[in-house]
Design a protein around this motif. Structure first.
Motif, PDB file in Angstrom:
ATOM      1  N   ALA A   1       0.812  -1.230   0.000  1.00 26.91           N
ATOM      2  CA  ALA A   1       0.000   0.000   0.000  1.00 26.91           C
ATOM      3  C   ALA A   1       0.840   1.273   0.000  1.00 26.91           C
ATOM      4  CB  ALA A   1      -0.947  -0.005   1.199  1.00 26.91           C
ATOM      5  N   HIS A   2       2.171   1.138   0.061  1.00 26.20           N
ATOM      6  CA  HIS A   2       3.003   2.361   0.002  1.00 26.20           C
ATOM      7  C   HIS A   2       4.461   1.994  -0.232  1.00 26.20           C
ATOM      8  CE1 HIS A   2       4.477   6.377   0.727  1.00 26.20           C
ATOM      9  NE2 HIS A   2       5.308   5.906   1.637  1.00 26.20           N
ATOM     10  N   ILE A   3       4.989   2.422  -1.373  1.00 26.23           N
ATOM     11  CA  ILE A   3       6.382   2.096  -1.708  1.00 26.23           C
ATOM     12  C   ILE A   3       6.915   3.141  -2.686  1.00 26.23           C
ATOM     13  CG2 ILE A   3       5.656   0.470  -3.547  1.00 26.23           C
ATOM     14  CD1 ILE A   3       8.111  -1.280  -2.719  1.00 26.23           C
ATOM     15  N   HIS A   4       8.235   3.367  -2.637  1.00 28.39           N
ATOM     16  CA  HIS A   4       8.896   4.333  -3.539  1.00 28.39           C
ATOM     17  C   HIS A   4       9.839   3.545  -4.455  1.00 28.39           C
ATOM     18  CE1 HIS A   4       8.177   7.959  -0.818  1.00 28.39           C
ATOM     19  NE2 HIS A   4       7.892   6.946  -0.016  1.00 28.39           N
ATOM     20  N   TYR A   5       9.556   3.491  -5.763  1.00 36.92           N
ATOM     21  CA  TYR A   5      10.474   2.692  -6.599  1.00 36.92           C
ATOM     22  C   TYR A   5      11.849   3.324  -6.738  1.00 36.92           C
ATOM     23  CZ  TYR A   5      10.856   4.551 -11.450  1.00 36.92           C
ATOM     24  OH  TYR A   5      11.182   5.248 -12.571  1.00 36.92           O
TER      25      TYR A   5
ATOM     26  N   THR B   1       5.636  -1.452   2.509  1.00 28.53           N
ATOM     27  CA  THR B   1       7.061  -1.632   2.815  1.00 28.53           C
ATOM     28  C   THR B   1       7.744  -0.288   3.002  1.00 28.53           C
ATOM     29  OG1 THR B   1       7.611  -1.620   0.478  1.00 28.53           O
ATOM     30  CG2 THR B   1       7.252  -3.776   1.509  1.00 28.53           C
ATOM     31  N   ASP B   2       7.252   0.748   2.288  1.00 28.26           N
ATOM     32  CA  ASP B   2       7.915   2.051   2.264  1.00 28.26           C
ATOM     33  C   ASP B   2       9.400   1.914   1.921  1.00 28.26           C
ATOM     34  OD1 ASP B   2       8.054   4.814   2.330  1.00 28.26           O
ATOM     35  OD2 ASP B   2       8.336   4.932   4.495  1.00 28.26           O
ATOM     36  N   ILE B   3       9.719   1.032   0.992  1.00 26.83           N
ATOM     37  CA  ILE B   3      11.087   1.044   0.419  1.00 26.83           C
ATOM     38  C   ILE B   3      11.349   2.466  -0.032  1.00 26.83           C
ATOM     39  CG2 ILE B   3      12.355   0.382  -1.695  1.00 26.83           C
ATOM     40  CD1 ILE B   3      12.283  -1.930   0.271  1.00 26.83           C
TER      41      ILE B   3
ATOM     42  N   ALA C   1       0.258   7.624   3.887  1.00 32.99           N
ATOM     43  CA  ALA C   1       1.270   6.747   4.463  1.00 32.99           C
ATOM     44  C   ALA C   1       1.594   7.209   5.876  1.00 32.99           C
ATOM     45  CB  ALA C   1       2.525   6.769   3.606  1.00 32.99           C
ATOM     46  N   HIS C   2       1.656   6.239   6.770  1.00 31.39           N
ATOM     47  CA  HIS C   2       2.139   6.375   8.165  1.00 31.39           C
ATOM     48  C   HIS C   2       1.058   6.688   9.195  1.00 31.39           C
ATOM     49  CE1 HIS C   2       5.987   5.602   6.566  1.00 31.39           C
ATOM     50  NE2 HIS C   2       5.959   6.675   5.785  1.00 31.39           N
ATOM     51  N   CYS C   3       0.635   7.941   9.372  1.00 35.12           N
ATOM     52  CA  CYS C   3      -0.365   8.271  10.412  1.00 35.12           C
ATOM     53  C   CYS C   3       0.058   7.731  11.781  1.00 35.12           C
ATOM     54  CB  CYS C   3      -1.752   7.705  10.050  1.00 35.12           C
ATOM     55  SG  CYS C   3      -2.346   8.236   8.445  1.00 35.12           S
TER      56      CYS C   3
ATOM     57  N   THR D   1      -0.074  10.394  -0.434  1.00 34.16           N
ATOM     58  CA  THR D   1       0.906  11.275   0.195  1.00 34.16           C
ATOM     59  C   THR D   1       1.317  10.706   1.551  1.00 34.16           C
ATOM     60  OG1 THR D   1       1.375  13.604   0.743  1.00 34.16           O
ATOM     61  CG2 THR D   1      -0.826  12.799   1.275  1.00 34.16           C
ATOM     62  N   HIS D   2       2.182  11.445   2.259  1.00 29.62           N
ATOM     63  CA  HIS D   2       2.608  11.062   3.609  1.00 29.62           C
ATOM     64  C   HIS D   2       1.934  11.969   4.637  1.00 29.62           C
ATOM     65  CE1 HIS D   2       6.121   9.873   1.080  1.00 29.62           C
ATOM     66  NE2 HIS D   2       6.187   8.851   1.888  1.00 29.62           N
ATOM     67  N   MET D   3       1.755  11.439   5.849  1.00 28.55           N
ATOM     68  CA  MET D   3       1.170  12.275   6.895  1.00 28.55           C
ATOM     69  C   MET D   3       1.559  11.765   8.290  1.00 28.55           C
ATOM     70  SD  MET D   3      -2.767  13.482   7.375  1.00 28.55           S
ATOM     71  CE  MET D   3      -3.396  11.857   7.757  1.00 28.55           C
TER      72      MET D   3
HETATM   73 ZN    ZN Z   1       7.069   6.832   1.904  1.00 25.24          ZN
END
Ligand code: ZN
Ligand code: GUN
Length: 443
Positions: A75-79, A320-322, A269-271, A230-232
């Motif tokens: 549900a959240h990753i940066h290639y 994973t938030d790679i 992402a995160h919260c 987005t991130h929060m």
């Molecule tokens: Zn991220």
């Protein structure tokens, strides 16, 4: 028409264990049969129930001792952050400046983006991830490269060009107007192709001006089929900075809400540090959160409370938030989520963790009509898991008495080695035992 059947133990999630009785939340067949027709699930059930109705010429592949599950949903990753995995010594804002922004600047080069996209998608498949919500970089071409590679593999993937117009190196900043033009061009170019989807992707409130966030909201409103990603509320220093930059906002969520960025298509992402009040407003808006336990531990961001999110009714997927997270494996993330729970006084049930890694992620990404479990009619994105992939796994899963115990052992000891096969829309996309060694390592 092509039809193929697979015999193994079968497991998939049916409902959110926060809200459904355990017996309604998942289905497990110790001896099951999965039937795939033209890339879609035709049947999922006990072998003794499904086999008699199978047309007699149907080929059946047996996987004795193996477990078939739906593909994982990240549900959240940066290639572009594949090359900053395992960076030592910093927390979020310092980590961005020291490691991440320099690595992302390389994606101005299309050839670099093509190579990184291919590596990234193959790594997802090796780890059993068949769908993901992905950050590109600020460069439009980074998303072209990723979508082209995902289309070639026929993956159900959602991605977006990062919007960031301040507080970052000049080479990584767009403007309100170039951000709008590139985002619109990507939506136009890729809409309706294969199984791809677009997400309007402001990086976070620190790196977008009010004007850019407003533009992001306008673009999202103009295209009802796109997500907002987005991130929060990840890190306390970040939250304080957002407070300074947006002194009139009620809280971090409000910075986004004021620009139409909080709704049923939003994934935050995160919260980690979100209040009950913010989570309840997210729930009312239908917005989802991505829990990224490996990232939260490595960057020292804090302990996400799944119980708090559940109590507030927010849909939570697993990410994973790679490259802040240290593994592409959603199995590993299930184990990391358990450890975060332990530190926070919450005990995560292994089947709940499995729900997070599959159907919950699909729900967060609004692709649960297509994937997330193996209900008849869905796309046949599935995995063959090897519960005995290592001697220790074999020893521990062999002694497990229930599927929940087996899953827990897999989540603590398992990773890409346990993914024997990955299928995309019924087609074999990764076979652990047939993949040649990486060309980069063995020229
Ligand atoms: Zn991220
Ligand atoms: N917040 C803003 N950008 C990022 C990023 O790239 N990774 C993480 N973990 N948090 C962020």
């Amino acid at each position: 028409m092509t039809r193929h059947a697979y015999r193994a133990a079968l497991l998939h999630a049916l409902e959110d264990p926060c809200r459904a009785p355990a017996e309604a939340a998942w289905a497990y067949h110790e001896d099951g049969l999965l039937v795939v027709e033209d890339g879609h699930v035709a049947a999922f059930g006990a072998y003794t129930d499904v086999f008699p109705a199978l047309p007699p010429d149907t080929p059946v592949t047996p996987f004795p001792g193996k477990l078939i599950t739906p593909g994982f949903v990240d549900a959240h990753i940066h290639y572009p952050q594949t090359d900053v995995v395992a960076a030592w010594g910093s927390q979020l804002l310092d980590w961005l400046n020291t490691h991440t922004f320099p690595a992302e600047q390389a994606f101005a080069d299309r050839a670099h983006a093509d190579e990184a996209a291919a590596f990234f998608l193959d790594e997802l498949l090796r780890n059993g991830t068949t769908s993901a919500l992905v950050f590109g970089t600020v460069h439009k071409t980074s998303v072209d490269a990723l979508f082209e590679a995902a289309l070639a593999r026929d993956m159900r993937l959602i991605a977006g060009k990062v919007l960031m117009d301040r507080h970052a190196p000049a080479g990584l900043c767009d403007t309100v107007e170039t951000g709008r033009a590139d985002t619109e061009a990507l939506i136009r170019a890729w809409r309706g192709r294969g199984r791809l989807g677009y997400a309007v992707t402001p990086r976070f409130a620190v790196t977008s001006s009010d004007a850019q966030l407003a533009m992001a909201g306008q673009v999202a409103a103009a295209h009802p089929d796109v997500l907002i990603h987005t991130h929060m509320s990840e890190n306390l220093e970040e939250i304080a900075r957002v407070g300074e930059l947006f002194p009139d906002a009620r809280d971090y969520l409000d910075v986004y809400a004021r620009h139409g960025l909080v709704g049923p298509r939003s994934v935050f992402a995160h919260c980690v540090h979100s209040t009950d009040d913010a989570l309840r407003r997210m729930q009312r808006a239908g917005a989802a959160s991505a829990f990224c336990p490996s990232s939260n531990l490595l960057l020292g961001s804090g302990l996400f409370s799944l119980k708090q999110a559940c109590d507030c009714g927010v849909t939570v997927g697993l990410g994973t938030d790679i490259g802040a997270g240290a593994s592409f494996s959603l199995l590993h993330m299930m184990g990391e989520a358990y450890k975060v729970g332990q530190l926070g006084g919450e005990v995560l049930d292994p089947l709940h963790a499995f729900y997070l890694a599959t159907l919950a992620g699909a729900r967060a990404l609004k692709i649960d009509d297509q994937v997330g479990n193996l209900a008849p009619g869905k796309e046949a994105d599935f995995l063959v898991l090897d519960l005995a992939a290592t001697p220790l796994l074999a020893r521990r899963t062999g002694a497990a008495r229930t599927i929940a115990e087996q899953l827990f052992v897999l989540s603590i000891l398992g990773d890409d080695r346990a993914i024997e096969r990955t299928y995309l829309a019924g087609r074999l996309a990764h076979s652990r035992d047939r993949t040649p060694p990486s060309r980069a390592l063995y020229p």
